[in-house]
Design an enzyme around this catalytic site. Sequence first.
Site, PDB file in Angstrom:
ATOM      1  N   CYS A 188     -21.025 133.242 -19.058  1.00  0.00           N
ATOM      2  CA  CYS A 188     -19.484 132.608 -18.594  1.00  0.00           C
ATOM      3  C   CYS A 188     -19.172 131.538 -18.776  1.00  0.00           C
ATOM      4  CB  CYS A 188     -18.896 133.837 -18.012  1.00  0.00           C
ATOM      5  SG  CYS A 188     -20.112 132.097 -15.939  1.00  0.00           S
ATOM      6  N   CYS A 211     -21.122 129.261 -15.896  1.00  0.00           N
ATOM      7  CA  CYS A 211     -22.882 129.102 -16.616  1.00  0.00           C
ATOM      8  C   CYS A 211     -22.920 128.449 -17.953  1.00  0.00           C
ATOM      9  CB  CYS A 211     -23.008 130.793 -16.535  1.00  0.00           C
ATOM     10  SG  CYS A 211     -23.009 131.562 -14.915  1.00  0.00           S
ATOM     11  N   GLU A 232     -28.020 132.961 -13.216  1.00  0.00           N
ATOM     12  CA  GLU A 232     -28.419 131.261 -14.250  1.00  0.00           C
ATOM     13  C   GLU A 232     -27.975 130.159 -13.283  1.00  0.00           C
ATOM     14  OE1 GLU A 232     -25.142 133.690 -17.271  1.00  0.00           O
ATOM     15  OE2 GLU A 232     -25.590 134.000 -15.581  1.00  0.00           O
ATOM     16  N   HIS A 255     -24.238 133.655  -9.386  1.00  0.00           N
ATOM     17  CA  HIS A 255     -24.557 134.035 -10.896  1.00  0.00           C
ATOM     18  C   HIS A 255     -26.124 134.116 -10.734  1.00  0.00           C
ATOM     19  CE1 HIS A 255     -20.360 134.114 -13.295  1.00  0.00           C
ATOM     20  NE2 HIS A 255     -20.079 134.428 -11.794  1.00  0.00           N
TER      21      HIS A 255
END
Length: 150
Positions: free
Chosen positions: A82, A85, A54, A52
């Site tokens: 999410c 993260c 992040e 992801h």
Amino acid sequence: MLYEKFMRQALKEAEKAYKKDEVPVGTVIVYNNKIIARAHNLIKTKKDPTAHAEILAIKKAAKKLNNERLIDTSLYVTLEPCAMCVGAIILARIKNLIFGASDPKTGACGSVFDIINSKKNNHRVNVTSDVLKNKCAEIIKKFFKSKRQK
């Protein structure tokens, strides 16, 4: 506004993801008013469910600062993080989280879960939402609309 300046940079990262057929999420991490890390989703490209934006940016920032603690940094991301993260943001001790669009499917900052604000966390993160919300939501909607048309 400073928040918008950095969110525009995160949007540039989201555009890069879009061009790679990745879910268009972009992130920048700021320290002392300078971007020290930038990233976008690379889940499909890397065949890695943890890639992801992040997570990738946090890894880059930790390397840049030579520290696993990203104290006094701000993470800007185009989509509400999410649970995975948010966990990484808390563990990295990021001071501020600024996000654009809410994520009604997996958001962990109040939309589906509110992990970021749990009193049980050992670190508190200042959260600001809805920065350039419409622009951030637009790129996601455009991406998934094009997927449905295929």
